[in-house]
Design an enzyme around this catalytic site. Structure first.
Site, PDB file in Angstrom:
ATOM      1  CG  HIS A 189      -2.257  -0.518   0.961  1.00 24.65           C
ATOM      2  ND1 HIS A 189      -2.858  -1.470   1.725  1.00 24.65           N
ATOM      3  CD2 HIS A 189      -3.119  -0.228  -0.026  1.00 24.65           C
ATOM      4  CE1 HIS A 189      -4.047  -1.730   1.229  1.00 24.65           C
ATOM      5  NE2 HIS A 189      -4.227  -0.995   0.166  1.00 24.65           N
ATOM      6  CD  GLU A 424      -2.498 -11.262 -19.437  1.00 24.67           C
ATOM      7  OE1 GLU A 424      -2.173 -10.791 -18.346  1.00 24.67           O
ATOM      8  OE2 GLU A 424      -3.598 -11.823 -19.636  1.00 24.67           O
ATOM      9  CG  ASN A 447       3.496  -6.522 -16.347  1.00 24.58           C
ATOM     10  OD1 ASN A 447       4.315  -5.839 -16.945  1.00 24.58           O
ATOM     11  ND2 ASN A 447       2.509  -6.011 -15.652  1.00 24.58           N
ATOM     12  CG  ASP A 448       1.079 -12.456 -16.672  1.00 29.09           C
ATOM     13  OD1 ASP A 448       1.838 -13.065 -15.889  1.00 29.09           O
ATOM     14  OD2 ASP A 448       0.023 -11.919 -16.302  1.00 29.09           O
ATOM     15  NE  ARG A 458       3.785 -10.393 -13.067  1.00 25.29           N
ATOM     16  CZ  ARG A 458       2.608  -9.892 -13.431  1.00 25.29           C
ATOM     17  NH1 ARG A 458       1.820 -10.567 -14.252  1.00 25.29           N
ATOM     18  NH2 ARG A 458       2.224  -8.720 -13.002  1.00 25.29           N
ATOM     19  CB  CYS A 495      -2.342  -2.599 -20.190  1.00 27.95           C
ATOM     20  SG  CYS A 495      -2.747  -4.343 -20.298  1.00 27.95           S
TER      21      CYS A 495
HETATM   22  C1  PEP Z   1       0.410  -7.975 -17.679  1.00 28.08           C
HETATM   23  O1  PEP Z   1       0.499  -9.191 -17.489  1.00 28.08           O
HETATM   24  O2  PEP Z   1       1.233  -7.329 -18.347  1.00 28.08           O
HETATM   25  C2  PEP Z   1      -0.699  -7.208 -17.081  1.00 28.08           C
HETATM   26  C3  PEP Z   1      -0.898  -5.942 -17.382  1.00 28.08           C
HETATM   27  O3  PEP Z   1      -1.484  -7.844 -16.155  1.00 28.08           O
HETATM   28  P1  PEP Z   1      -1.034  -8.068 -14.617  1.00 28.08           P
HETATM   29  O4  PEP Z   1       0.224  -7.298 -14.375  1.00 28.08           O
HETATM   30  O5  PEP Z   1      -2.175  -7.599 -13.786  1.00 28.08           O
HETATM   31  O6  PEP Z   1      -0.834  -9.555 -14.580  1.00 28.08           O
HETATM   32 MG    MG Z   2      -1.127 -10.285 -16.568  1.00 34.63          MG
END
Ligand code: PEP
Ligand code: MG
Length: 559
Positions: A189, A424, A447-448, A458, A495
């Protein structure tokens, strides 16, 4: 060069220069064998709960005014913990057994804190909230002094073992130059608050931080995730100059006229206003699973509907992309009591869990979304996480139709939102054209995607060098996705964290992305980077980046 550099995790990509002020509220507990009058201790406990509640309400109101109306919601969660009947009962039983109230509180909260600490990811961080409530009660019961974080000298850098949400909310970004903590992760947080306040912060610096004394000059480099102790002149000037780019409210385009939407990633209603204030054109990723945390049961359909209408009303002229529940992997929700998995990142996460025939959660969420699409001001887009097959996508689209049919039966107003898929998994890259044929847009979650393309966890810092989206394997996966989606006239966004890095904006524009979505703090930098980019030159550079063989060559091409 600084006399010493400590390394942790950057929470906000900003630098701040200032003087160390240690925040160390100490609490001395009474002896266990101290003889006590149980009735008097019970009364003291009840008084402390009453005062704590009043303090929390005051802090909630003050935070709402200073940080933002919804930012203050965390204090409601604290009030819930404060009045949790199970904890209260345990405290009273312990007092009855002859313990002083402070010890009874310490024990009863301690057990719950341990339970949360035993969980994964964000749930583990709820332990911080419980500690916050416990320490507040202990301070009241032991007569401890309150350190006033709201009234620190200008240019203070706060160092602490950890900062709780209510500690962080008291920091005034106008006077405090940053903070650094021994413990904590990017999603604690404190880190989330720091990002919404654009306050330089580094967390998880480890025990070495304890050797930095009060009064020392330091630079908090949230970009590099470093604390520079006794910085040299060049490091001082660099930190002073790091004001970040100015907010650009209008949508931006490249110097040769290609418009790129720059949107915000949010997870809670209180992040909406700060995102709009930093110039977000809309929301590119609403992580709805965050609405399910900090509570004992899932939000009802109406509450979810309100949260989405709130987002749509915050961006009346923009696009709001809401992702359906992405539970599983590192995001566990204990009250759902889901089965443990040997390998949760490759298990029943994202859409896989939503498509479970028992997933009433998914159906409730879709009804809330369809109702919100009809009532909110902005344009709702809904996307599904971790889709790997056409069958999953078709089942998801069918679930939207089922929700529409249920709302028809109920005679409630609704609208069908535009639909999209997150890219992803490697399968989603290869299947992007078939996906794009069936929906309006794709959004690349790097990210994924990086985790699965590179087979690099990750969360594991030992393979951090592999979990980097600028490896050619990932860059090519992004390029292929864009090409396949555009072949079907679907728009493509990104994203994942990569979208918020202004150093790769030119590459991403050159690869053909239509939208970039990120934590609000980097929106001004990315908007500035888009405006400075020429699309045709960016395409040429991206073509070169697609022909090289190593990460360092990719970096050479985009410099
Ligand atoms: C991602 O995987 O890049 C993503 C935006 O989703 P999260 O980070 O919530 O897994
Ligand atoms: Mg993700």
């Amino acid at each position: 060069m600084a006399s010493r550099t400590l390394t942790g995790t950057g929470a906000t990509p900003r630098s701040g220069l200032g003087t160390v002020v240690w925040y160390d509220p100490e609490i001395t507990l009474p002896d266990a064998d101290e003889s006590v009058d149980a009735e008097a201790e019970r009364d003291r406990f009840a008084d402390a709960v009453g005062t704590a509640r009043a303090e929390l309400e005051d802090e909630r109101d003050a935070t709402a005014e200073r940080v933002g109306e919804d930012e203050a919601a965390v204090f409601d969660a604290h009030i819930q913990f404060l009045e949790d009947p199970t904890i209260k009962e345990a405290v009273e039983e312990s007092i009855e057994a002859g313990h002083p109230a402070a010890l009874a509180v310490d024990d009863a909260f301690g057990e719950h804190i341990e339970q949360f600490e035993g969980m994964e990811g964000r749930m583990a961080e709820r332990a911080d909230d419980l500690r916050d409530v416990r320490d507040r009660l202990l301070r009241l019961l032991t007569g401890g002094e309150r350190v006033n974080l709201a009234d620190l000298p200008e240019g203070s850098v706060v160092l602490a073992e950890r900062l709780t949400p209510s500690d962080t909310a008291q920091l005034d970004p106008e006077t405090v130059a940053g903070f650094a903590t021994v413990t904590g992760g990017r999603t604690s947080h404190a880190a989330i608050f720091a990002r919404s306040l654009a306050l330089p912060a580094v967390v998880g610096l480890g025990e070495e931080l304890n050797d930095v004394d009060d009064g020392t000059e330091v630079v908090v480099d949230g970009d590099a995730g470093e604390l520079l102790v006794e910085p040299d002149d060049a490091e001082r000037s660099a930190a002073r100059a790091d004001e970040g780019a100015d907010v650009i409210e209008a949508t931006v385009e490249t110097s040769d006229g290609r418009e790129i939407e720059v949107a915000a990633n949010v997870g809670r209603p209180e992040e909406l206003e700060p995102a709009a204030a930093r110039g977000a054109d809309g929301v590119g990723l609403y992580r709805t699973e965050f609405l399910f945390l900090d509570r004992q049961s899932p939000p009802e359909e109406d509450e979810q509907y309100e949260a989405v209408v709130d987002a749509l009303d915050t961006f009346p002229d923009g696009r709001v992309v809401v992702r359906t529940l992405d539970i599983g992997g590192d995001k566990q929700i204990p009250y759902l009591d889901l089965p443990e998995e040997e390998n949760p990142f490759l298990g029943e996460r994202g859409i896989r869990r939503s498509l479970d025939p028992d997933s009433e959660l998914f159906r409730t969420q879709l009804r809330a979304l369809l109702r919100a699409a009809a009532d909110g001001a902005g344009e709702l887009n809904v996307m599904f996480p971790l889709v790997a097959t056409v069958e999953e996508l078709e089942a998801s689209i069918e679930a939207v139709e089922d929700a529409a049919a249920e709302l028809d039966d109920r005679g409630v107003d609704y609208e069908r939102p535009s639909l999209g898929v997150m890219v992803e998994t490697p399968s989603a890259v290869f299947m992007a054209e078939e996906f794009a044929e069936r929906v309006d847009f794709l959004s690349i979650g790097t990210n994924d995607l990086t985790q699965y393309v590179m087979a690099a966890d990750r969360e594991n810092e030992h393979v951090g060098h592999l979990h980097d989206p600028t490896h050619p394997g990932v860059v090519r996966a992004i390029a292929d996705t864009v090409e396949r989606a555009h072949a079907q006239d679907a728009w493509v966004g990104m994203c994942g964290e990569m979208a918020g890095n202004p150093d790769v904006t030119e590459l991403l524009v050159g690869l053909g992305l239509d939208e970039l979505s990120m934590s609000a703090v980097t929106i001004p930098d990315v908007k500035a980077a888009v405006s400075e980019t020429g699309y045709s030159a960016a395409r040429e550079r991206a073509d070169s980046a697609l022909r090289v063989a190593t990460r360092s060559e990719v970096h050479d091409t985009i410099q």
